[in-house]
Design a protein around this motif. Sequence first.
Motif, PDB file in Angstrom:
ATOM      1  N   LYS A   1      -0.046  -6.445  -7.270  1.00  0.00           N
ATOM      2  CA  LYS A   1      -0.870  -5.546  -6.450  1.00  0.00           C
ATOM      3  C   LYS A   1      -0.754  -5.927  -4.980  1.00  0.00           C
ATOM      4  CE  LYS A   1      -5.645  -4.005  -5.793  1.00  0.00           C
ATOM      5  NZ  LYS A   1      -7.055  -4.168  -6.286  1.00  0.00           N
ATOM      6  N   TYR A   2      -0.753  -7.209  -4.701  1.00  0.00           N
ATOM      7  CA  TYR A   2      -0.624  -7.703  -3.327  1.00  0.00           C
ATOM      8  C   TYR A   2       0.714  -7.276  -2.730  1.00  0.00           C
ATOM      9  CZ  TYR A   2       0.006 -11.250   0.359  1.00  0.00           C
ATOM     10  OH  TYR A   2       0.251 -11.893   1.538  1.00  0.00           O
ATOM     11  N   ALA A   3       1.812  -7.442  -3.493  1.00  0.00           N
ATOM     12  CA  ALA A   3       3.137  -7.041  -3.002  1.00  0.00           C
ATOM     13  C   ALA A   3       3.179  -5.545  -2.743  1.00  0.00           C
ATOM     14  CB  ALA A   3       4.207  -7.437  -4.013  1.00  0.00           C
TER      15      ALA A   3
ATOM     16  N   SER B   1       6.533  -8.943   6.112  1.00  0.00           N
ATOM     17  CA  SER B   1       6.376  -9.950   7.152  1.00  0.00           C
ATOM     18  C   SER B   1       6.194 -11.327   6.511  1.00  0.00           C
ATOM     19  CB  SER B   1       5.157  -9.612   8.027  1.00  0.00           C
ATOM     20  OG  SER B   1       4.928 -10.626   8.976  1.00  0.00           O
ATOM     21  N   ARG B   2       7.011 -12.290   6.927  1.00  0.00           N
ATOM     22  CA  ARG B   2       6.966 -13.667   6.423  1.00  0.00           C
ATOM     23  C   ARG B   2       7.076 -13.714   4.904  1.00  0.00           C
ATOM     24  NH1 ARG B   2       1.912 -16.755   8.718  1.00  0.00           N
ATOM     25  NH2 ARG B   2       2.966 -18.412   7.544  1.00  0.00           N
ATOM     26  N   ASP B   3       7.778 -12.724   4.342  1.00  0.00           N
ATOM     27  CA  ASP B   3       7.968 -12.663   2.898  1.00  0.00           C
ATOM     28  C   ASP B   3       6.636 -12.546   2.163  1.00  0.00           C
ATOM     29  OD1 ASP B   3       9.930 -12.730   0.709  1.00  0.00           O
ATOM     30  OD2 ASP B   3       8.869 -14.550   0.104  1.00  0.00           O
ATOM     31  N   GLY B   4       5.597 -12.065   2.866  1.00  0.00           N
ATOM     32  CA  GLY B   4       4.291 -11.923   2.240  1.00  0.00           C
ATOM     33  C   GLY B   4       3.480 -13.203   2.177  1.00  0.00           C
ATOM     34  N   GLU B   5       4.016 -14.298   2.700  1.00  0.00           N
ATOM     35  CA  GLU B   5       3.286 -15.566   2.644  1.00  0.00           C
ATOM     36  C   GLU B   5       2.234 -15.643   3.753  1.00  0.00           C
ATOM     37  OE1 GLU B   5       6.304 -18.562   2.737  1.00  0.00           O
ATOM     38  OE2 GLU B   5       6.820 -18.277   0.630  1.00  0.00           O
ATOM     39  N   PRO B   6       1.105 -16.309   3.469  1.00  0.00           N
ATOM     40  CA  PRO B   6       0.747 -16.990   2.219  1.00  0.00           C
ATOM     41  C   PRO B   6       0.322 -16.006   1.130  1.00  0.00           C
ATOM     42  CG  PRO B   6      -1.068 -17.155   3.776  1.00  0.00           C
ATOM     43  CD  PRO B   6       0.067 -16.480   4.519  1.00  0.00           C
TER      44      PRO B   6
END
Length: 371
Positions: A18-20, A33-38
């Motif tokens: 869901k976050y992705a 952005s930033r591969d989704g991290e953190p």
Amino acid sequence: MSGTIGPGLPESRTPLFKYALQLHRLTPEKPLSRDGEPYPDDALHRCCPRPQAPEDRRLAGKDAAVILDRHFARTTAPPSELADAFHDVHIPIHPNEHITAAAQRADEERVRETGRWLVRHATDRCSVTMGLALTAAVGAVDDIPLIQTIGLLSNRFGPLAAHALEKQPGGTEALLWLADRVAGWGRFYVVEALCRLDDPVARPWLLRKACDGDFLNAYFVGKVAQTANLHEAITEPCVDAGITDHTGRLLLVMAYSQGMGVTLARYPHAEEVLAAHLRHLKRLGPTASRYCLAVWLAGSLGEQGDAGSIGPVQRWQPYRDDYLALLERDDWCETARNALTAKAPGILRLVETSSGRQLRPFVYQPLTGEK
């Protein structure tokens, strides 16, 4: 919303899938952005680090396979029972023979259902990784959108996502979609998978987009050149700007890829590709990015270049001279000056270097901050 797992252990209630998906909707055509991290489970993984891989890498994944065998032996056990089952064992992020074997020992439809549930609903990256590994082992074409979405968090899930998509019918198209939306290590695994497939459908993308400027491009630059038949494409009489500009990036990466991938010195078609690139630059004319690339290529082919990647500089002197001659042309100089006035990022970086400030378009330009 967050809670705890046991006394004092933080837990995120947000499924990583869901976050992705939420992040992807913000920039649907670009990498996160930033591969989704953190990630949402970051607090749990900072306070409770994952176990390290065993010293004997042949044992990696065996503990996880035992958990899977026990789970699938109970025919009525729901997938949700595995939601928090893998945080305390090492879970490989690459394809693993022990996990694959456990998946193949169980009922295929049940394994598929479990993998899908974990990818879609698990809130811990360890369980999501296991779900993706199961999906890679027994997944179907219907799983492609699921794999692509979680693969957007590519630093963690890129290796298994690329492997899973590579196995599916239509995998090339699925990988190309993901390739445009990942960077860093995730891009490395997707491009490697595309090169292994060696599908003509992927060659236009490989010729125009594979290198995005990341230093990790050096690991796959030689495979891209070989798979896409770069030396044949760039030596055609009329080549479009996309292939020409990307060829310049490929050449530049090879000029510093020692210890990572194919170097310019070892690329068998180096001379003919350099000559063709120069010919098309002269035909297409200058842009700010072409000016910068010609500068970096000229520097990389000279005494200040990486000797381990280019070998004896005398081999490249004719091509270096030709790049330098382009940089002296009035139309190229004017383009560079206009780009500096417009504060083009590449040109600004160039004039911040001592060698860049000595170039003809910038000799009389004040340094940044000077009046």
